[in-house]
Design a protein around this motif. Structure first.
Motif, short mmCIF file in Angstrom:
data_model
loop_
_atom_site.label_atom_id
_atom_site.label_comp_id
_atom_site.label_asym_id
_atom_site.label_seq_id
_atom_site.Cartn_x
_atom_site.Cartn_y
_atom_site.Cartn_z
N LEU A 16 -6.78 16.82 5.30
CA LEU A 16 -7.46 15.98 6.27
C LEU A 16 -6.73 14.65 6.36
O LEU A 16 -6.66 13.91 5.38
CB LEU A 16 -8.92 15.76 5.84
N LYS A 17 -6.17 14.36 7.53
CA LYS A 17 -5.40 13.12 7.70
C LYS A 17 -6.32 11.95 8.08
O LYS A 17 -6.22 10.86 7.53
CB LYS A 17 -4.33 13.32 8.77
N SER A 18 -7.22 12.19 9.04
CA SER A 18 -8.14 11.12 9.43
C SER A 18 -9.25 11.69 10.32
O SER A 18 -9.11 12.76 10.90
CB SER A 18 -7.41 9.99 10.18
N PHE A 19 -10.33 10.93 10.40
CA PHE A 19 -11.45 11.29 11.25
C PHE A 19 -11.29 10.64 12.63
O PHE A 19 -10.70 9.57 12.75
CB PHE A 19 -12.77 10.81 10.65
N PHE A 28 -17.11 10.04 4.40
CA PHE A 28 -16.36 9.72 3.18
C PHE A 28 -15.71 8.36 3.31
O PHE A 28 -15.46 7.86 4.40
CB PHE A 28 -15.28 10.78 2.91
N TRP A 29 -15.43 7.77 2.14
CA TRP A 29 -14.71 6.49 2.12
C TRP A 29 -13.25 6.68 2.49
O TRP A 29 -12.71 5.98 3.33
CB TRP A 29 -14.85 5.88 0.72
N ALA A 114 -18.86 2.62 0.52
CA ALA A 114 -17.41 2.50 0.46
C ALA A 114 -16.96 1.69 -0.75
O ALA A 114 -16.01 2.06 -1.45
CB ALA A 114 -16.88 1.86 1.75
N VAL A 115 -17.65 0.57 -1.02
CA VAL A 115 -17.26 -0.28 -2.14
C VAL A 115 -17.54 0.44 -3.47
O VAL A 115 -16.75 0.34 -4.41
CB VAL A 115 -17.99 -1.64 -2.07
N ASP A 129 -6.58 1.39 -1.54
CA ASP A 129 -5.94 1.59 -0.24
C ASP A 129 -6.41 0.50 0.71
O ASP A 129 -7.51 0.56 1.26
CB ASP A 129 -6.30 2.97 0.31
N ALA A 130 -5.56 -0.52 0.93
CA ALA A 130 -5.94 -1.65 1.77
C ALA A 130 -6.13 -1.23 3.23
O ALA A 130 -6.92 -1.83 3.95
CB ALA A 130 -4.89 -2.75 1.68
#
Length: 409
Positions: A16-19, A28-29, A114-115, A129-130
Motif C-alpha cells: 500500500l503506497k498511499s490512500f 491508519f497513521w 496518529a501521535v 516519518d516527517a
C-alpha cells in the motif's frame, strides 16, 4: 509501477503506497506498508476510503484480468495528484467557533491516534516519518485558519491519561496560531506546526511511572525528565525528512531567555525564534491541562501567571504575540462582568482582546444560577464589560468546561 485501484481489489501481499481522499478518513497513521493482516484490509474497506495507490514493484499486483483505475510512472506523479485532491477539498475560510467545533473534534480524535502511533513506533525503533506528520499538521493548520479557538480549546480538554499525546497536538495548534500572529509566511508557519507536533517525542522514552507520577518528582526523577529533549532530538535525527527547525525546537523548547533553562542553558538570541515560540506554547498547554498531579488552571489565570514569569523566561515579543493570538481571556476563562453576572468565555472578538463573547449563567449578587445568556461584549450598545477573572470553585461551580464547550458547539 504505481497503480490506483479500488479498495475491493486489495489483497494480502500488496504494498500500500498511499490512500486517496481526506487524511481524516484514513484508518491508519502510516500510508505505506505491506498488507499482511486481513483485519487491515477489512478496516480500509470499512472506512470511507474508496481508492488507494499500490506499488506493484514492492508487492503483489492486481489479479490477472483486473484493470487498475490509473497508473503512474513515479511517486512525484502520485504526490501531485494527491496535492490536487487536497486543494480541491481544502477550506480555510474564517468561520465561527461553533461552526468549526465538530470538525475540530474529528481532527483532535484522529490526531491523537496518529501521535499515539508515532510514540509507539519510536519506542520500537522505527524512524519518525516527517512527511506523514506533515499531513496531520496541514489539517490542524487549516482548522486554526478557520477558527483558532475551536481546536486549541478542545485540545486543552484532555484527560490526565491523554496528556502526553494530546499535548503534542495542542502545541502544534498553538504554534500555528502564534506563527500567524507573528506574521510568518506559510512555509514557516507549517514548520512551526510540525516542530510543535514533534517537540516532545523524547517523552516516548521516559518511564511511565515517572511521566505519570501523581506526586512531586524527586531530584533523580526530574533529572530523568530533563533527558527528554536530547532523547527526542536523537530519535528525530534518525527520522525521515525531519527539518532542522523541528530538531532545534525539540532540543531547546525548555530553554529560558535568562539562561536558566535546559539542556544547554542558552540565553537571549542564542535561542531560535521557533524554540522561543515552542517554550511559550509548551508552558501554556502544560499549565492549563489536567495532569496526574494537578488540575489545569483557568486559561485567563494562566495567561496572568505567564505574564508574571515572562521577564527572564519568555521572549517579550513572542509572549505578547501569543497573548494576542489567544486573547487576554481565552476560551474557557471564567469571568465576572461589571453587572455582577458570572460566565465563561466562548469565543474571541476580532475587534478587541478585552471584549470576547461570554455565556453568563450565574449571579454574584444573588449567589444563584440565572437564565443563560450569550453576550457579545464587542457589540455596539453593550455597556457591560469584564471586571475580573474568577475562580469557579469559589462559587461552587465545577462544570465550566462543559458549559463553554456545549455553548460553542
Amino acid at each position: 509501477m504505481l497503480k490506483k485501484i479500488r479498495v475491493e481489489q486489495l489483497q494480502l501481499g500488496m504494498y500500500l503506497k498511499s490512500f486517496c481522499g481526506s487524511w481524516l478518513d484514513h484508518p491508519f497513521w502510516r500510508n505505506s506498508f505491506v498488507l499482511k493482516d486481513p483485519a487491515d484490509i477489512a478496516a480500509i474497506r470499512a472506512s470511507s476510503i474508496l481508492e488507494v495507490w499500490i506499488d506493484a514493484s514492492k508487492g503483489l499486483d492486481v489479479a490477472p484480468g483486473e484493470a487498475a483505475i490509473s497508473e503512474a510512472e513515479s511517486e512525484a506523479e502520485v504526490a501531485e495528484e494527491q496535492v490536487r485532491e487536497a486543494q480541491a477539498t481544502r477550506s480555510v475560510e474564517r468561520v465561527s467557533v461553533s461552526a468549526e467545533m465538530q470538525r475540530a473534534a474529528r481532527i483532535c480524535a484522529s490526531s491523537k491516534k496518529a501521535v499515539v502511533s508515532m510514540f509507539q513506533e519510536a519506542r520500537m525503533g522505527k524512524a519518525v516519518d516527517a512527511e506523514q506528520a506533515q499531513v496531520l499538521v496541514e489539517e490542524i493548520s487549516d482548522s486554526v485558519a478557520r477558527n483558532p479557538g475551536a481546536l486549541i480549546s478542545l485540545a486543552r480538554l484532555k484527560t490526565a491519561d491523554d496528556y502526553t499525546y494530546m499535548h503534542s497536538v495542542a502545541v502544534c495548534a498553538l504554534m500555528v496560531a502564534l506563527a500567524r500572529q507573528l506574521g510568518l509566511d506559510e512555509q514557516q508557519t507549517r514548520l512551526a506546526g510540525l516542530s510543535g507536533l514533534l517537540h516532545d517525542m523524547g517523552k516516548a522514552f521516559i518511564p511511565a511511572e515517572i511521566l505519570n507520577k501523581p506526586g512531586k518528582l524527586t531530584d533523580e526523577e526530574f533529572a530523568v525528565i530533563k533527558t527528554h529533549p536530547a532523547e527526542g532530538h536523537k530519535v528525530l535525527l534518525e527520522g525521515k525528512g525531519v527539518p532542522a527547525e523541528a530538531l532545534d525546537v525539540c532540543l531547546h523548547h525548555h530553554e529560558k531567555t535568562n539562561g536558566t533553562g535546559y539542556p544547554k542553558g542558552l540565553k537571549g538570541d542564542e535561542i531560535s525564534l521557533l524554540a522561543k515560540m515552542g517554550a511559550v506554547c509548551d508552558v501554556y498547554d502544560a499549565i492549563t491541562s489536567n495532569r496526574p498531579y494537578k488540575a489545569g488552571w483557568d486559561p485567563a489565570e494562566s495567561i496572568k501567571k505567564m505574564a508574571e514569569w515572562a521577564d527572564g523566561h519568555f521572549d517579550p515579543r513572542v509572549f505578547q504575540a501569543f497573548v494576542k493570538s489567544l486573547g487576554i481571556y481565552p476560551i474557557g476563562s471564567f469571568v465576572r462582568l461589571e453587572s455582577g453576572r458570572l460566565g465563561v468565555v466562548v469565543e474571541q472578538s476580532e475587534k478587541s482582546l478585552l471584549a470576547p463573547r461570554v455565556k453568563v449563567f450565574f449571579s454574584s449578587k444573588s449567589n444563584s444560577y440565572i437564565a443563560p445568556e450569550l453576550i457579545d461584549l464587542a457589540r455596539p450598545g453593550i455597556k457591560d464589560k469584564i471586571a475580573s477573572r474568577e475562580d469557579p470553585a469559589k462559587w461552587g461551580i465545577n462544570n465550566v468546561d462543559e458549559i463553554w464547550s456545549t455553548a460553542a458547539a
